[in-house]
Write a protein that holds these residues in place. Structure first.
Motif, PDB file in Angstrom:
ATOM      1  N   GLY A 519     -37.307   4.283 -33.668  1.00  0.00           N
ATOM      2  CA  GLY A 519     -38.094   4.938 -34.654  1.00  0.00           C
ATOM      3  C   GLY A 519     -39.512   4.343 -35.088  1.00  0.00           C
ATOM      4  O   GLY A 519     -40.313   4.901 -35.805  1.00  0.00           O
ATOM      5  N   ALA A 520     -39.707   3.086 -34.642  1.00  0.00           N
ATOM      6  CA  ALA A 520     -41.035   2.536 -35.078  1.00  0.00           C
ATOM      7  C   ALA A 520     -42.331   3.065 -34.336  1.00  0.00           C
ATOM      8  O   ALA A 520     -41.986   3.516 -33.348  1.00  0.00           O
ATOM      9  CB  ALA A 520     -40.939   1.129 -34.550  1.00  0.00           C
ATOM     10  N   VAL A 521     -43.458   3.020 -35.001  1.00  0.00           N
ATOM     11  CA  VAL A 521     -44.663   3.381 -34.376  1.00  0.00           C
ATOM     12  C   VAL A 521     -45.084   2.389 -33.578  1.00  0.00           C
ATOM     13  O   VAL A 521     -45.271   1.249 -33.943  1.00  0.00           O
ATOM     14  CB  VAL A 521     -45.629   3.815 -35.738  1.00  0.00           C
ATOM     15  CG1 VAL A 521     -47.002   4.021 -34.994  1.00  0.00           C
ATOM     16  CG2 VAL A 521     -45.199   4.845 -36.407  1.00  0.00           C
ATOM     17  N   THR A 522     -45.321   2.633 -32.371  1.00  0.00           N
ATOM     18  CA  THR A 522     -45.673   1.559 -31.363  1.00  0.00           C
ATOM     19  C   THR A 522     -47.138   1.802 -30.920  1.00  0.00           C
ATOM     20  O   THR A 522     -47.832   0.873 -30.188  1.00  0.00           O
ATOM     21  CB  THR A 522     -44.666   1.828 -30.159  1.00  0.00           C
ATOM     22  OG1 THR A 522     -44.896   2.946 -29.574  1.00  0.00           O
ATOM     23  CG2 THR A 522     -43.256   1.475 -30.488  1.00  0.00           C
ATOM     24  N   GLY A 523     -47.651   2.933 -31.244  1.00  0.00           N
ATOM     25  CA  GLY A 523     -48.942   3.137 -30.783  1.00  0.00           C
ATOM     26  C   GLY A 523     -49.819   4.127 -31.659  1.00  0.00           C
ATOM     27  O   GLY A 523     -49.122   5.056 -32.260  1.00  0.00           O
ATOM     28  N   LEU A 524     -51.080   4.396 -31.444  1.00  0.00           N
ATOM     29  CA  LEU A 524     -51.825   5.395 -31.865  1.00  0.00           C
ATOM     30  C   LEU A 524     -52.791   5.835 -30.643  1.00  0.00           C
ATOM     31  O   LEU A 524     -53.491   5.156 -30.122  1.00  0.00           O
ATOM     32  CB  LEU A 524     -52.696   4.983 -32.827  1.00  0.00           C
ATOM     33  CG  LEU A 524     -52.007   4.391 -34.211  1.00  0.00           C
ATOM     34  CD1 LEU A 524     -52.827   3.803 -35.376  1.00  0.00           C
ATOM     35  CD2 LEU A 524     -50.953   5.511 -34.985  1.00  0.00           C
ATOM     36  N   GLU A 525     -52.774   7.302 -30.775  1.00  0.00           N
ATOM     37  CA  GLU A 525     -53.711   7.832 -29.734  1.00  0.00           C
ATOM     38  C   GLU A 525     -54.820   8.333 -30.410  1.00  0.00           C
ATOM     39  O   GLU A 525     -54.803   9.247 -31.307  1.00  0.00           O
ATOM     40  CB  GLU A 525     -53.024   8.807 -29.001  1.00  0.00           C
ATOM     41  CG  GLU A 525     -54.254   9.616 -27.914  1.00  0.00           C
ATOM     42  CD  GLU A 525     -53.523  10.827 -26.968  1.00  0.00           C
ATOM     43  OE1 GLU A 525     -54.339  11.528 -26.171  1.00  0.00           O
ATOM     44  OE2 GLU A 525     -52.321  11.114 -27.291  1.00  0.00           O
ATOM     45  N   ALA A 526     -56.200   7.855 -30.095  1.00  0.00           N
ATOM     46  CA  ALA A 526     -57.291   8.263 -30.709  1.00  0.00           C
ATOM     47  C   ALA A 526     -57.819   9.700 -30.345  1.00  0.00           C
ATOM     48  O   ALA A 526     -57.952   9.605 -28.649  1.00  0.00           O
ATOM     49  CB  ALA A 526     -58.455   7.194 -30.629  1.00  0.00           C
ATOM     50  N   LEU A 527     -58.066  10.608 -30.865  1.00  0.00           N
ATOM     51  CA  LEU A 527     -58.461  11.792 -30.635  1.00  0.00           C
ATOM     52  C   LEU A 527     -59.903  12.272 -31.169  1.00  0.00           C
ATOM     53  O   LEU A 527     -59.952  12.100 -32.516  1.00  0.00           O
ATOM     54  CB  LEU A 527     -57.382  12.892 -31.008  1.00  0.00           C
ATOM     55  CG  LEU A 527     -56.231  12.659 -30.449  1.00  0.00           C
ATOM     56  CD1 LEU A 527     -54.991  13.578 -30.869  1.00  0.00           C
ATOM     57  CD2 LEU A 527     -56.003  12.812 -28.771  1.00  0.00           C
ATOM     58  N   ALA A 528     -60.721  12.785 -30.242  1.00  0.00           N
ATOM     59  CA  ALA A 528     -62.102  13.025 -30.897  1.00  0.00           C
ATOM     60  C   ALA A 528     -61.975  14.505 -31.546  1.00  0.00           C
ATOM     61  O   ALA A 528     -61.313  15.205 -31.220  1.00  0.00           O
ATOM     62  CB  ALA A 528     -63.095  13.480 -29.581  1.00  0.00           C
ATOM     63  N   ARG A 529     -62.567  14.633 -32.574  1.00  0.00           N
ATOM     64  CA  ARG A 529     -62.556  15.746 -33.395  1.00  0.00           C
ATOM     65  C   ARG A 529     -64.146  16.083 -33.972  1.00  0.00           C
ATOM     66  O   ARG A 529     -64.960  15.120 -34.222  1.00  0.00           O
ATOM     67  CB  ARG A 529     -61.938  15.554 -34.905  1.00  0.00           C
ATOM     68  CG  ARG A 529     -60.423  15.100 -34.559  1.00  0.00           C
ATOM     69  CD  ARG A 529     -59.866  16.677 -34.210  1.00  0.00           C
ATOM     70  NE  ARG A 529     -58.442  16.472 -33.904  1.00  0.00           N
ATOM     71  CZ  ARG A 529     -57.792  16.387 -32.914  1.00  0.00           C
ATOM     72  NH1 ARG A 529     -58.457  16.067 -31.818  1.00  0.00           N
ATOM     73  NH2 ARG A 529     -56.435  16.294 -32.635  1.00  0.00           N
TER      74      ARG A 529
END
Length: 751
Positions: A519-529
């Protein structure tokens, strides 16, 4: 007359040795300085040697004079370098004319010695007879040699003046005879100076006059040649100019060089070559050399004119055709469309314009290079041209865009059939260096009854083609009026996106990736806005537009820069290192500045891991440059993930060879995972394959708790991402989420 002849002959015989000693050498020398009478069919030479006839006719009887004259003629012609036939002919002409002249002198000479006016007149008449006979016989010979009708030209002014001049000079021979008979034979040497002067002056005058004539011919012909607009016209003028130059009717332009007994010069336009050739005939060596020199000058003028015309043709061709495919270009095509529309207004038929844009051509260029792309374009152009009717027009508008004009359409079904034929023809493979390359085509169709302009019809077909691209490519779309507004909106969006990238107005949201097990956050995906005019623009709208317009490279650079700037705040939380994923395109991999930009980003991230996500479509290409960049970045600690895995080019082969560490399955594989055994088994097989290859697997598109529950039943280490877990969010909310890690952990672990 007989007694008078004996009276004159008896004392005259004493001068025979002198006549032989002086007369024969003088004939040999003087015959080398003839007067040249240029006729349209050749050159006639008449020498000043007739002055020796005047001398012989005065001091010797006719028979003895004839003997001396014949000996001089034989010796003179034997020493001249000419064809044997020409020398024999000249000996015959000289001997015949000389004997006739001596007989006339003997017949007309009065009794009483040489110092009489009547004797002088007899000598002049005899010399005139010599000139006339020599001229007519030579004229007849030239006519026979050239195969042309004989026409005496004794009445021409130049011939008459030449006769008068020669006969006048012949009087020196009569004067020499008087000196020998009345004064002293040795005194005759005093006449050598004026005779030599006359000969040299005559030779120089003749040459200068001939040179001036030839220069006029060269100038006039050159001026006429430069005004010609066709190669045939140039060659015809060179022929006529050559005939006027050498005064030989057979002078002609042909494909073979000059042979024996001919003189010629080469003409060339850079590709083909011709020869301007004329027979040498009976002309002497000096005349032949002059002929060669002036023919070469004339040929040089012709070569320059032909090269100019060839260059003009090439420039005209290039102005009207595409260089690579040799099809008509845009300018010619629009002109042809205009003509077709004008003709259509006068009848009931229609015209159709097909705008064809190749699908996948950019990938061919990127993967195999521009030479392979050119080969595909050439092959495609040939296939399109072979597929249309003989009266239709095919053009390359630029890049990978082609257009076809179809005229006289009676049945709209004909257009449908032709577009099907074109699509099938273009779709065939092209062999380039052992690679089987294939492209398809999106076709936009616009028709008109003549009420539109050529530019408007082409624009309508272009708009329809873009709609075909939007509908999935490799299809045909017929123009509808509403397409214009959609295209304008797309162009406006592209311009606004370019401005936004330039001004750094794009933002970055982050969507967390969770471990299903912990259940841990292992990553972040950067998304253009992107917000435009206060409204959010969907990524599905502006990201493909950036790919199409090439803005994806600067846009991607802005995203990496923003991620690098945000990294410091994420690190400041003091949490265990996580991964930051950024989506990139193949265009970025081929950008010369990309490696340096990624290296700057990894330095800014510090202990955070950078993951670059590429789609299967981009990673599977046999692009050596992209693969080289990927291996280089992996060596620097960067990881690569395959995004949307399983919906295109999935192949275990490329997973074994490319430096990939993460697989992100496409969201379609979890859409019905709770209800479909097949979907569940397919996803499970992907997880097993990833584990076997040592790859992490991220399941995208988790939007329901039931999907998450099903993933928890699988034994493999699974990472998940989706709206049910967390939506993309700006950096401040991400920081709050990472600081308070219990709620996401509880949702995943306990459900």
């Amino acid at each position: 007359m007989a007694s008078a002849s004996v009276a004159v002959t008896e004392p005259a015989t004493e001068h025979l040795p002198l006549a032989l000693l002086v007369g024969v050498p003088v004939i040999v020398v003087v015959s080398r300085y003839p007067v040249l009478l240029h006729r349209s069919r050749g050159v006639i030479e008449i020498g000043f040697d007739s002055c020796v006839l005047a001398f012989l006719g005065t001091v010797l009887p006719a028979a003895e004079g004839a003997l001396v004259w014949a000996l001089g003629a034989v010796l003179a012609q034997s020493l001249i370098r000419r064809r044997l036939v020409a020398r024999i002919f000249n000996i015959g002409v000289m001997t015949t004319s000389g004997i006739a002249a001596l007989w006339v002198m003997d017949w007309l000479s009065p009794d009483g010695g040489p110092v009489q006016f009547a004797t002088f007149v007899a000598v002049l008449v005899g010399c005139s007879v010599y000139f006339i006979l020599d001229f007519f016989i030579s004229e007849a010979s030239v006519a026979l040699e050239n195969g042309t009708p004989y026409s005496g030209e004794i009445g021409r002014s130049d011939v008459f003046l030449s006769m008068v001049s020669i006969v006048a000079v012949d009087s020196l021979g009569y004067l020499a005879a008087l000196v020998v008979m009345e004064v002293d034979a040795r005194a005759v040497a005093l006449l050598a100076v004026p005779v030599a002067t006359l000969l040299v002056a005559s030779k120089s005058t003749t040459r200068n006059r001939e040179r001036s004539r030839r220069m006029r011919v060269l100038f006039d012909t050159s001026r006429s040649v430069q005004r010609q607009t066709s190669a045939d016209g140039v060659l015809e003028l060179l022929e006529s100019g050559g005939r006027a130059l050498v005064r030989a009717q057979p002078c002609a332009v042909r494909n073979q060089p000059a042979g024996a007994g001919e003189v010629g010069a080469r003409i060339s336009d850079g590709d083909g070559e011709w020869w301007l050739v004329s027979p040498t005939g009976q002309r002497n060596a000096a005349d032949v050399a002059a002929d060669r020199e002036h023919l070469e000058q004339l040929a040089l003028t012709g070569s320059e004119a032909l090269s100019r015309l060839k260059l003009t043709r090439e420039m005209t061709y290039l102005a009207r055709h595409d260089i690579l495919t040799e099809l008509s270009n845009r300018s010619v095509f629009l002109n042809r469309v205009g003509q077709a529309l004008a003709a259509t207004r006068q009848r009931t038929s229609m015209v159709a314009l097909l705008f064809c844009d190749l699908d996948g051509f950019k990938q061919v260029n990127d993967r195999f290079g521009h030479s392979a792309g050119d080969a595909v374009l050439i092959e495609t152009a040939g296939r399109i041209a072979a597929s249309v009717r003989s009266g239709d027009t095919v053009a390359r508008l630029g890049g990978d865009e082609f257009a076809v004009l179809i005229e006289n359409i009676a049945d709209p079904a004909d257009v449908v059939r032709l577009t099907d034929v074109l699509r099938a023809a273009v779709a065939g493979t092209t062999d380039v260096n052992g690679h089987q390359l294939s492209v398809s085509t999106s076709i936009g169709v616009a028709t008109s009854d003549g009420s539109t302009t050529a530019e408007a019809l082409l624009r309508n077909a272009d708009l329809a083609m873009y709609e075909a691209k939007a509908e999935g490519k490799n299809c045909v779309v017929h123009y509808r009026p509403e397409y214009g507004a959609a295209r304008v909106r797309r162009l406006e969006m592209a311009e606004a996106l370019s401005t936004a990238v330039e001004r750094d107005e794009l933002a970055v949201d982050y969507q967390p990736v969770y471990s299903v097990r912990t259940g841990a956050v292992t990553g972040l995906e950067a998304l253009a806005r992107w917000r435009r005019d206060g409204r959010d623009v969907l990524p599905s709208a502006f990201i493909p537009l950036a790919e199409e317009t090439g803005l994806v490279v600067p846009l991607g650079a802005r995203i990496l820069e923003r991620v690098a700037a945000d990294a410091a705040q994420i690190r400041s939380l003091g949490l265990p290192p996580i991964q930051i994923a950024v989506n990139i395109s193949a265009q970025q991999l081929r950008s010369s500045s990309f490696v340096g930009l990624v290296q700057d980003t990894t330095r800014a991230l510090g202990e955070l891991d950078l993951v670059l996500e590429v789609t299967e479509r981009d990673v599977v290409r046999e692009d050596s440059l992209s693969q080289e960049v990927m291996h280089r970045l992996v060596a620097d600690g960067v990881q690569f993930a395959v995004d949307d895995f399983g919906v295109g080019f999935s192949s275990v082969g490329y997973l074994q060879t490319l430096p990939v560490q993460v697989l992100k399955t496409d969201r379609t594989f979890v859409t019905d995972i709770e209800n479909s055994t097949r979907s569940a088994n397919l996803l499970r097989s992907m997880l097993l394959m990833g584990r076997a290859l040592g790859l992490h697997v991220v399941v995208e598109g988790v939007e329901r708790q039931t999907q998450l529950d099903h993933l928890r039943t699988m034994r493999n280490e699974i990472f998940a991402q989706g709206f049910h877990l967390a939506r993309p969010m700006p950096l401040p909310r991400v920081l709050d989420l990472l600081s308070d890690g219990e709620r996401p952990r509880e949702r995943i672990v306990t459900g």
